[in-house]
Scaffold this motif. Structure first.
Motif, short mmCIF file in Angstrom:
data_model
loop_
_atom_site.label_atom_id
_atom_site.label_comp_id
_atom_site.label_asym_id
_atom_site.label_seq_id
_atom_site.Cartn_x
_atom_site.Cartn_y
_atom_site.Cartn_z
N ASN A 288 -2.48 0.95 -0.21
CA ASN A 288 -2.17 1.13 -1.47
C ASN A 288 -1.00 0.55 -1.91
O ASN A 288 -1.19 -0.50 -1.34
CB ASN A 288 -1.22 2.33 -1.36
CG ASN A 288 -2.09 3.74 -1.11
OD1 ASN A 288 -2.97 4.15 -1.25
ND2 ASN A 288 -1.47 5.03 -0.28
N GLY A 289 -0.92 -0.13 -3.35
CA GLY A 289 -0.06 -0.42 -4.15
C GLY A 289 -0.88 -1.83 -4.58
O GLY A 289 -1.94 -1.95 -5.27
N TYR A 290 0.35 -3.01 -5.46
CA TYR A 290 -0.61 -2.98 -6.21
C TYR A 290 -0.13 -5.28 -5.74
O TYR A 290 1.07 -4.93 -5.18
CB TYR A 290 0.27 -3.41 -7.37
CG TYR A 290 -0.23 -1.80 -8.21
CD1 TYR A 290 -1.25 -1.52 -9.12
CD2 TYR A 290 0.67 -0.86 -8.19
CE1 TYR A 290 -1.52 -0.36 -9.38
CE2 TYR A 290 -0.21 0.29 -8.13
CZ TYR A 290 -1.10 0.83 -8.92
OH TYR A 290 -1.59 1.73 -9.64
N ARG A 291 -0.80 -5.80 -6.00
CA ARG A 291 0.06 -7.50 -6.64
C ARG A 291 0.61 -8.01 -7.53
O ARG A 291 -0.56 -7.81 -8.67
CB ARG A 291 -1.18 -8.11 -5.30
CG ARG A 291 -1.10 -9.80 -5.81
CD ARG A 291 -1.14 -10.44 -6.75
NE ARG A 291 -2.76 -10.92 -7.03
CZ ARG A 291 -3.30 -11.04 -8.17
NH1 ARG A 291 -3.15 -11.12 -9.03
NH2 ARG A 291 -4.40 -11.31 -8.04
N VAL B 181 -0.99 -8.81 -12.35
CA VAL B 181 -1.76 -8.06 -11.44
C VAL B 181 -2.58 -6.78 -11.25
O VAL B 181 -4.24 -6.53 -12.08
CB VAL B 181 -0.41 -5.73 -12.31
CG1 VAL B 181 -0.85 -4.81 -11.08
CG2 VAL B 181 0.60 -6.93 -12.51
N LYS B 182 -3.03 -6.76 -9.90
CA LYS B 182 -4.46 -6.38 -9.60
C LYS B 182 -4.49 -5.31 -8.38
O LYS B 182 -3.02 -5.14 -8.15
CB LYS B 182 -5.02 -7.14 -8.99
CG LYS B 182 -5.43 -8.33 -9.52
CD LYS B 182 -6.96 -9.10 -9.59
CE LYS B 182 -7.54 -9.54 -9.88
NZ LYS B 182 -8.03 -11.02 -9.82
N ARG B 183 -4.70 -3.72 -7.69
CA ARG B 183 -4.48 -3.32 -6.83
C ARG B 183 -5.43 -3.75 -6.10
O ARG B 183 -6.58 -4.72 -5.82
CB ARG B 183 -5.75 -1.66 -7.30
CG ARG B 183 -5.87 -0.94 -6.05
CD ARG B 183 -5.91 0.87 -6.95
NE ARG B 183 -5.76 1.17 -8.12
CZ ARG B 183 -4.73 2.03 -7.53
NH1 ARG B 183 -4.37 1.55 -6.86
NH2 ARG B 183 -4.24 2.65 -9.26
N LEU B 184 -3.89 -3.33 -4.82
CA LEU B 184 -4.76 -4.01 -3.53
C LEU B 184 -6.02 -3.32 -2.57
O LEU B 184 -5.81 -1.96 -3.21
CB LEU B 184 -3.22 -3.92 -2.84
CG LEU B 184 -2.17 -4.64 -2.69
CD1 LEU B 184 -0.97 -4.47 -1.83
CD2 LEU B 184 -2.27 -6.02 -2.31
N ASP C 134 4.77 -1.32 -4.85
CA ASP C 134 4.43 -0.18 -5.64
C ASP C 134 4.50 1.19 -7.16
O ASP C 134 6.39 0.64 -7.00
CB ASP C 134 4.21 1.20 -4.67
CG ASP C 134 2.68 2.41 -4.48
OD1 ASP C 134 2.21 2.11 -6.17
OD2 ASP C 134 3.12 2.84 -3.67
N GLU C 135 4.19 1.68 -7.49
CA GLU C 135 5.17 1.85 -8.66
C GLU C 135 4.46 3.79 -9.09
O GLU C 135 3.24 4.17 -8.74
CB GLU C 135 4.80 1.31 -9.68
CG GLU C 135 3.81 1.59 -10.22
CD GLU C 135 2.80 0.79 -12.05
OE1 GLU C 135 4.25 0.62 -12.40
OE2 GLU C 135 2.40 0.45 -12.16
#
Length: 54
Positions: free
Chosen positions: A18-21, A11-14, A32-33
């Motif tokens: 906003n959000g993650y991959r 997991v990495k921050r985009l 997103d969480e």
């Protein structure tokens, strides 16, 4: 989704939004969480336009 249970995964921050991959083989989950919810925004193959979607 193993990440939801254990917090582990690729997991990495985009960058730039906003959000993650989350990477799962050839697939990417854009999400997103918050403290109680994981919201999958897009699930698709990396070869497609996964990262150019809003």
């Amino acid at each position: 989704m193993d990440y939801a249970v254990s917090g582990r995964g690729d997991v990495k921050r985009l960058a730039g939004r906003n959000g993650y991959r989350l990477r799962i083989g050839r697939y990417r989950v854009i999400f997103d969480e918050d403290r109680t919810t994981i919201l999958a925004i897009y699930i698709g193959k990396r070869e497609t336009t996964t990262y150019s979607r809003s």
